[in-house]
Design an enzyme around this catalytic site. Structure first.
Site, PDB file in Angstrom:
ATOM      1  N   GLY A 166      20.167   6.480 -25.362  1.00 33.32           N
ATOM      2  CA  GLY A 166      20.159   5.121 -24.839  1.00 33.32           C
ATOM      3  C   GLY A 166      19.457   5.051 -23.486  1.00 33.32           C
ATOM      4  O   GLY A 166      18.490   5.763 -23.213  1.00 33.32           O
ATOM      5  N   SER A 167      20.001   4.221 -22.616  1.00 33.42           N
ATOM      6  CA  SER A 167      19.274   3.840 -21.404  1.00 33.42           C
ATOM      7  C   SER A 167      19.152   4.948 -20.369  1.00 33.42           C
ATOM      8  O   SER A 167      18.415   4.786 -19.387  1.00 33.42           O
ATOM      9  CB  SER A 167      19.933   2.613 -20.784  1.00 33.42           C
ATOM     10  OG  SER A 167      19.735   1.483 -21.627  1.00 33.42           O
ATOM     11  N   THR A 168      19.858   6.058 -20.534  1.00 31.17           N
ATOM     12  CA  THR A 168      19.630   7.170 -19.610  1.00 31.17           C
ATOM     13  C   THR A 168      18.170   7.646 -19.671  1.00 31.17           C
ATOM     14  O   THR A 168      17.663   8.202 -18.703  1.00 31.17           O
ATOM     15  CB  THR A 168      20.560   8.361 -19.921  1.00 31.17           C
ATOM     16  OG1 THR A 168      20.433   8.697 -21.302  1.00 31.17           O
ATOM     17  CG2 THR A 168      22.005   8.023 -19.608  1.00 31.17           C
ATOM     18  N   MET A 169      17.491   7.387 -20.789  1.00 33.05           N
ATOM     19  CA  MET A 169      16.105   7.822 -20.936  1.00 33.05           C
ATOM     20  C   MET A 169      15.143   7.022 -20.070  1.00 33.05           C
ATOM     21  O   MET A 169      14.009   7.452 -19.828  1.00 33.05           O
ATOM     22  CB  MET A 169      15.674   7.727 -22.410  1.00 33.05           C
ATOM     23  CG  MET A 169      16.365   8.701 -23.327  1.00 33.05           C
ATOM     24  SD  MET A 169      16.040  10.432 -22.931  1.00 33.05           S
ATOM     25  CE  MET A 169      14.455  10.676 -23.723  1.00 33.05           C
ATOM     26  N   SER A 217      18.393  -2.029 -16.336  1.00 29.69           N
ATOM     27  CA  SER A 217      18.315  -1.450 -17.675  1.00 29.69           C
ATOM     28  C   SER A 217      17.679  -2.408 -18.675  1.00 29.69           C
ATOM     29  O   SER A 217      18.249  -2.720 -19.725  1.00 29.69           O
ATOM     30  CB  SER A 217      19.714  -1.028 -18.158  1.00 29.69           C
ATOM     31  OG  SER A 217      19.619  -0.174 -19.270  1.00 29.69           O
TER      32      SER A 217
END
Length: 226
Positions: A54-57, A109
């Site tokens: 998810g958004s950690t990328m 994000s």
């Protein structure tokens, strides 16, 4: 307990050295009687369990684009008030927003902003950076059962895949990979080889084996990591 999760994991790493200081999995297992526990309990989840990050990328997307001089932290993108059509798919943001900088795309994000940074990078360049960050490969930590996750060849990325991978869907990673990659941003741009055992000492107190910090590669510059 709050989210009713079936499993969870935690991992703490020294970003300067790659040394794993703590690692835990839930559900737990008693190693003295591990045969009494189901298979999932016996898995070392931070190195075995691959999941969509998810958004950690978005952190690695932004770092890659800045390093490649496609953007700077203040570059602006129109986030189209929370809805963007790419082919047959519609990408959405949780909260509609207009123009955001790269820094704000990470802060808020924005999937739409991330998809546009990904397009600016192009699939081959972004794939190259994801591989440099260590995704799609085992870290070589030396523990059994490590997964390499899943990062498809860019030849298989269409416009929709490029967009979704930009915000961490359509790719799978381990927690160890995420922490190791984030450490490269924290330590000035170096991807370190993670390790658990600091040293092995024999009964006489002599050091048999000693692990030392090992740089795998330079991923981004100091300025980019900063």
């Amino acid at each position: 307990e709050e989210m009713g999760g079936e499993k969870g994991m935690a991992l703490i790493m020294n970003p300067e050295t790659g040394e794993v200081l703590a690692m835990a999995s839930y559900p737990f297992v008693d190693p003295n009687s591990y045969g009494k526990f189901p298979e999932l309990n016996r898995r070392n989840l931070p190195i075995w369990y691959a999941h969509e990050p998810g958004s950690t990328m978005k952190v690695f997307l932004a770092a890659s684009a800045i390093e490649d001089k496609k953007v700077n932290p203040n570059s602006q993108f129109n986030c189209e008030n929370g809805r963007r059509r790419i082919g047959s798919a519609v990408i959405k943001d949780v909260k509609p927003r207009g123009t955001l900088t790269v820094s704000e795309i990470v802060k808020y994000s924005s999937n739409i902003g991330a998809s546009k940074i990904g397009e600016l990078m192009g699939r081959d360049t972004y794939y190259k950076y994801l591989k440099k960050f260590g995704f799609g490969e085992k870290t070589g930590i030396g523990l059994p059962g490590e997964s390499k996750g899943l990062l498809a060849s860019p030849r298989k990325w269409g416009p929709i895949e490029l967009a979704t991978i930009s915000f961490g869907q359509g790719v799978s990673v381990t927690s160890l990979q995420i922490v190791t990659a984030l450490s490269a941003i924290a330590n000035g741009g170096y991807l370190m080889k993670p390790y658990v055992i600091e040293k092995i000492v024999d009964p006489e107190g002599e050091i048999v084996t000693k692990n030392k910090p090992e740089v795998i590669t330079r991923v981004v510059s100091y300025d980019t990591s900063h």
